[in-house]
Design a protein around this motif. Structure first.
Motif, mmCIF file in Angstrom:
data_model
loop_
_atom_site.group_PDB
_atom_site.id
_atom_site.type_symbol
_atom_site.label_atom_id
_atom_site.label_comp_id
_atom_site.label_asym_id
_atom_site.label_seq_id
_atom_site.Cartn_x
_atom_site.Cartn_y
_atom_site.Cartn_z
ATOM 1 N N GLY A 31 0.808 -1.098 -0.068
ATOM 2 C CA GLY A 31 0.155 -0.063 0.237
ATOM 3 C C GLY A 31 1.025 1.217 -0.057
ATOM 4 O O GLY A 31 2.029 1.301 -0.295
ATOM 5 N N PHE A 32 0.065 2.289 0.318
ATOM 6 C CA PHE A 32 0.903 3.566 0.376
ATOM 7 C C PHE A 32 2.045 3.718 1.490
ATOM 8 O O PHE A 32 3.082 4.218 1.321
ATOM 9 N N LEU A 33 1.659 2.907 2.605
ATOM 10 C CA LEU A 33 2.929 2.882 3.705
ATOM 11 C C LEU A 33 3.575 1.451 3.555
ATOM 12 O O LEU A 33 2.850 0.415 3.163
ATOM 13 N N ARG A 34 4.908 1.360 3.917
ATOM 14 C CA ARG A 34 5.506 0.371 4.262
ATOM 15 C C ARG A 34 6.014 -0.032 5.675
ATOM 16 O O ARG A 34 6.249 0.898 6.251
ATOM 17 N N VAL A 35 5.826 -0.980 6.181
ATOM 18 C CA VAL A 35 6.273 -1.427 7.850
ATOM 19 C C VAL A 35 7.349 -2.005 7.489
ATOM 20 O O VAL A 35 7.363 -3.307 7.021
ATOM 21 N N ARG A 36 8.510 -1.694 8.279
ATOM 22 C CA ARG A 36 9.683 -2.508 8.416
ATOM 23 C C ARG A 36 9.949 -2.857 9.766
ATOM 24 O O ARG A 36 9.770 -2.201 10.734
ATOM 25 N N ARG A 37 10.337 -4.234 9.998
ATOM 26 C CA ARG A 37 10.778 -4.727 11.300
ATOM 27 C C ARG A 37 11.949 -5.076 11.366
ATOM 28 O O ARG A 37 12.833 -5.813 10.516
ATOM 29 N N LEU A 38 12.916 -4.440 12.080
ATOM 30 C CA LEU A 38 14.308 -4.299 12.246
ATOM 31 C C LEU A 38 14.906 -4.866 13.591
ATOM 32 O O LEU A 38 14.226 -4.810 14.655
ATOM 33 N N GLU A 39 15.849 -5.648 13.509
ATOM 34 C CA GLU A 39 16.431 -6.039 14.633
ATOM 35 C C GLU A 39 17.834 -5.244 14.616
ATOM 36 O O GLU A 39 18.579 -5.262 13.728
ATOM 37 N N LEU A 40 18.147 -4.288 16.099
ATOM 38 C CA LEU A 40 19.035 -3.214 16.081
ATOM 39 C C LEU A 40 19.804 -3.686 17.277
ATOM 40 O O LEU A 40 19.453 -4.154 18.315
#
Length: 221
Positions: A31-40
Protein backbone atom coordinates in the motif's frame (compact mmCIF):
# COMPACT_ATOMS: atom_id res chain seq x y z
CA UNK A 1 21.32 6.55 32.20
CA UNK A 2 23.41 9.69 31.61
CA UNK A 3 23.54 11.95 34.71
CA UNK A 4 21.36 15.05 34.59
CA UNK A 5 23.22 18.26 33.83
CA UNK A 6 22.07 21.84 34.26
CA UNK A 7 23.34 24.55 31.93
CA UNK A 8 22.44 28.12 31.04
CA UNK A 9 24.77 28.23 28.02
CA UNK A 10 22.67 26.37 25.47
CA UNK A 11 22.25 22.68 24.85
CA UNK A 12 25.22 20.37 25.42
CA UNK A 13 26.64 18.20 22.67
CA UNK A 14 24.53 15.14 21.98
CA UNK A 15 25.92 11.68 22.80
CA UNK A 16 27.47 9.85 19.85
CA UNK A 17 25.53 6.69 19.05
CA UNK A 18 25.84 4.33 16.09
CA UNK A 19 22.80 2.32 15.07
CA UNK A 20 23.63 -1.14 13.72
CA UNK A 21 21.02 -3.12 11.79
CA UNK A 22 21.35 -6.86 12.39
CA UNK A 23 18.27 -7.87 10.43
CA UNK A 24 15.51 -6.18 8.44
CA UNK A 25 12.18 -7.64 7.31
CA UNK A 26 9.58 -5.89 5.14
CA UNK A 27 6.38 -6.68 7.03
CA UNK A 28 3.92 -4.72 4.88
CA UNK A 29 4.59 -3.35 1.41
CA UNK A 30 1.37 -3.51 -0.62
CA UNK A 31 0.00 0.00 0.00
CA UNK A 32 0.95 3.64 0.46
CA UNK A 33 2.92 2.86 3.61
CA UNK A 34 5.56 0.21 4.25
CA UNK A 35 6.24 -1.33 7.64
CA UNK A 36 9.76 -2.57 8.34
CA UNK A 37 10.68 -4.74 11.33
CA UNK A 38 14.29 -4.27 12.38
CA UNK A 39 16.60 -6.04 14.77
CA UNK A 40 18.96 -3.35 16.03
CA UNK A 41 21.77 -2.74 18.44
CA UNK A 42 23.32 0.53 19.62
CA UNK A 43 27.04 1.18 19.89
CA UNK A 44 28.16 3.80 22.44
CA UNK A 45 31.79 4.44 23.42
CA UNK A 46 32.93 1.03 22.27
CA UNK A 47 30.11 -0.90 23.94
CA UNK A 48 27.18 -2.54 22.17
CA UNK A 49 23.66 -2.89 23.56
CA UNK A 50 21.69 -6.11 23.57
CA UNK A 51 19.75 -6.62 20.31
CA UNK A 52 16.20 -5.26 20.29
CA UNK A 53 13.28 -5.21 17.84
CA UNK A 54 11.89 -2.00 16.34
CA UNK A 55 9.24 -1.31 13.70
CA UNK A 56 9.32 1.74 11.46
CA UNK A 57 7.09 3.14 8.71
CA UNK A 58 8.30 4.59 5.43
CA UNK A 59 6.95 5.39 1.97
CA UNK A 60 8.25 6.40 -1.46
CA UNK A 61 7.66 10.12 -0.81
CA UNK A 62 8.80 10.58 2.77
CA UNK A 63 9.30 14.28 3.48
CA UNK A 64 6.69 17.04 3.40
CA UNK A 65 6.45 20.80 3.02
CA UNK A 66 4.24 23.20 5.01
CA UNK A 67 3.38 26.65 3.65
CA UNK A 68 2.17 29.83 5.34
CA UNK A 69 0.52 31.89 2.58
CA UNK A 70 -0.10 35.41 3.85
CA UNK A 71 -1.16 38.90 2.91
CA UNK A 72 -1.85 42.11 4.80
CA UNK A 73 -5.10 44.01 5.21
CA UNK A 74 -3.87 47.38 6.32
CA UNK A 75 -1.36 46.59 9.04
CA UNK A 76 -2.93 43.22 9.94
CA UNK A 77 -1.31 40.01 8.70
CA UNK A 78 -3.75 37.41 7.37
CA UNK A 79 -3.00 33.73 6.73
CA UNK A 80 -4.76 31.11 4.63
CA UNK A 81 -6.14 27.87 6.06
CA UNK A 82 -8.13 24.99 4.59
CA UNK A 83 -10.21 22.17 5.97
CA UNK A 84 -8.63 18.71 5.70
CA UNK A 85 -10.26 15.30 6.15
CA UNK A 86 -8.05 13.07 8.30
CA UNK A 87 -9.36 9.47 8.52
CA UNK A 88 -6.75 8.32 11.11
CA UNK A 89 -8.11 10.59 13.84
CA UNK A 90 -11.62 9.22 13.27
CA UNK A 91 -10.33 5.67 13.72
CA UNK A 92 -9.05 6.15 17.25
CA UNK A 93 -10.05 3.39 19.72
CA UNK A 94 -13.36 4.12 21.49
CA UNK A 95 -11.75 4.32 24.94
CA UNK A 96 -9.58 7.29 23.85
CA UNK A 97 -10.62 10.92 23.41
CA UNK A 98 -12.29 11.41 20.06
CA UNK A 99 -11.14 13.99 17.51
CA UNK A 100 -13.09 15.51 14.63
CA UNK A 101 -12.27 13.94 11.27
CA UNK A 102 -12.07 17.41 9.67
CA UNK A 103 -9.21 19.66 10.77
CA UNK A 104 -8.10 23.21 10.01
CA UNK A 105 -4.59 23.16 8.54
CA UNK A 106 -2.12 25.12 6.49
CA UNK A 107 -1.50 23.86 2.95
CA UNK A 108 1.02 21.03 3.03
CA UNK A 109 2.02 17.98 1.06
CA UNK A 110 4.64 15.40 0.24
CA UNK A 111 7.83 16.09 -1.65
CA UNK A 112 7.66 13.78 -4.66
CA UNK A 113 10.66 12.05 -6.18
CA UNK A 114 12.62 14.46 -8.39
CA UNK A 115 11.30 17.55 -6.59
CA UNK A 116 13.09 19.90 -4.25
CA UNK A 117 11.29 20.97 -1.08
CA UNK A 118 10.63 24.46 -2.49
CA UNK A 119 9.32 23.01 -5.78
CA UNK A 120 6.90 20.86 -3.80
CA UNK A 121 5.80 23.86 -1.74
CA UNK A 122 4.96 25.87 -4.87
CA UNK A 123 3.04 22.93 -6.36
CA UNK A 124 1.08 22.22 -3.19
CA UNK A 125 0.18 25.88 -2.75
CA UNK A 126 -1.38 25.95 -6.22
CA UNK A 127 -3.10 22.59 -5.82
CA UNK A 128 -4.62 23.33 -2.42
CA UNK A 129 -5.23 27.08 -2.38
CA UNK A 130 -5.10 28.16 -6.02
CA UNK A 131 -2.14 30.53 -5.74
CA UNK A 132 0.57 30.33 -8.39
CA UNK A 133 3.93 31.59 -7.14
CA UNK A 134 7.44 31.29 -8.46
CA UNK A 135 9.70 29.11 -6.35
CA UNK A 136 11.95 32.13 -5.70
CA UNK A 137 9.12 33.88 -3.87
CA UNK A 138 9.01 31.21 -1.16
CA UNK A 139 11.16 31.85 1.89
CA UNK A 140 12.29 29.21 4.40
CA UNK A 141 10.54 29.40 7.76
CA UNK A 142 13.17 28.07 10.12
CA UNK A 143 14.77 24.65 9.97
CA UNK A 144 13.11 21.32 9.25
CA UNK A 145 11.41 19.38 12.02
CA UNK A 146 10.84 15.66 12.68
CA UNK A 147 7.11 15.31 13.50
CA UNK A 148 6.98 11.70 14.72
CA UNK A 149 10.54 10.36 15.17
CA UNK A 150 9.33 7.36 17.16
CA UNK A 151 8.00 5.57 14.09
CA UNK A 152 8.75 7.46 10.84
CA UNK A 153 11.77 9.38 9.54
CA UNK A 154 9.65 12.05 7.83
CA UNK A 155 10.94 15.64 7.85
CA UNK A 156 8.73 18.74 7.63
CA UNK A 157 10.12 21.71 5.69
CA UNK A 158 8.51 25.10 6.38
CA UNK A 159 8.03 28.05 4.00
CA UNK A 160 6.14 31.31 3.88
CA UNK A 161 5.11 33.43 0.92
CA UNK A 162 3.17 36.62 0.26
CA UNK A 163 0.13 36.09 -1.98
CA UNK A 164 -2.35 38.39 -3.72
CA UNK A 165 -5.93 37.39 -2.79
CA UNK A 166 -7.20 38.79 -6.11
CA UNK A 167 -4.91 36.45 -8.04
CA UNK A 168 -6.27 33.27 -6.44
CA UNK A 169 -7.83 30.71 -8.79
CA UNK A 170 -10.01 27.71 -8.05
CA UNK A 171 -7.59 25.07 -6.74
CA UNK A 172 -7.37 21.81 -8.63
CA UNK A 173 -6.64 19.65 -5.62
CA UNK A 174 -5.05 16.23 -5.95
CA UNK A 175 -8.14 14.54 -7.37
CA UNK A 176 -8.96 12.62 -4.20
CA UNK A 177 -12.27 12.82 -2.28
CA UNK A 178 -10.30 14.10 0.71
CA UNK A 179 -9.70 17.47 -0.98
CA UNK A 180 -12.83 17.78 -3.11
CA UNK A 181 -14.94 19.87 -0.69
CA UNK A 182 -12.25 21.70 1.26
CA UNK A 183 -13.24 25.03 2.82
CA UNK A 184 -10.63 27.75 2.30
CA UNK A 185 -10.44 30.82 4.51
CA UNK A 186 -8.12 33.72 5.24
CA UNK A 187 -8.07 35.00 8.81
CA UNK A 188 -5.88 37.37 10.81
CA UNK A 189 -2.77 35.64 12.07
CA UNK A 190 -3.72 36.41 15.68
CA UNK A 191 -7.14 34.80 15.11
CA UNK A 192 -5.44 31.62 13.86
CA UNK A 193 -3.04 31.57 16.81
CA UNK A 194 -5.89 32.07 19.25
CA UNK A 195 -7.78 29.22 17.56
CA UNK A 196 -4.75 26.99 18.15
CA UNK A 197 -4.64 27.98 21.81
CA UNK A 198 -8.37 27.18 22.20
CA UNK A 199 -8.17 23.84 20.40
CA UNK A 200 -9.91 24.82 17.17
CA UNK A 201 -6.64 24.16 15.36
CA UNK A 202 -5.13 20.88 16.55
CA UNK A 203 -2.66 20.16 13.75
CA UNK A 204 0.82 20.48 15.25
CA UNK A 205 2.65 21.45 12.06
CA UNK A 206 0.10 24.20 11.45
CA UNK A 207 0.49 25.77 14.88
CA UNK A 208 4.29 25.53 14.67
CA UNK A 209 4.38 27.23 11.27
CA UNK A 210 1.99 29.97 12.41
CA UNK A 211 4.16 30.66 15.45
CA UNK A 212 7.27 30.77 13.30
CA UNK A 213 5.64 33.27 10.94
CA UNK A 214 4.68 35.39 13.95
CA UNK A 215 8.36 35.28 14.92
CA UNK A 216 9.28 36.53 11.41
CA UNK A 217 6.95 39.49 11.82
CA UNK A 218 8.39 40.29 15.24
CA UNK A 219 12.00 39.97 14.02
CA UNK A 220 12.77 36.90 16.13
CA UNK A 221 13.28 34.60 13.13
Amino acid sequence: MVPTRSTSEGLPELPHVELVTLREDLVKHDGFLRVRRLELTLERAGTRSAPFMYEIIDRDALDACVIVAHHHVGSVAHVWLLSCVRPPVARRPPHLSQVDVVQWELPAGLVERGETEVDAAARELEEELGFHVDRGELSPLGSFMVPAPGFIGELHHFFHVHVDPLARKIPGGDGSPLERDSVIVSVPLETALDAARRGQIRDAKTELALRRYADVLSGKL
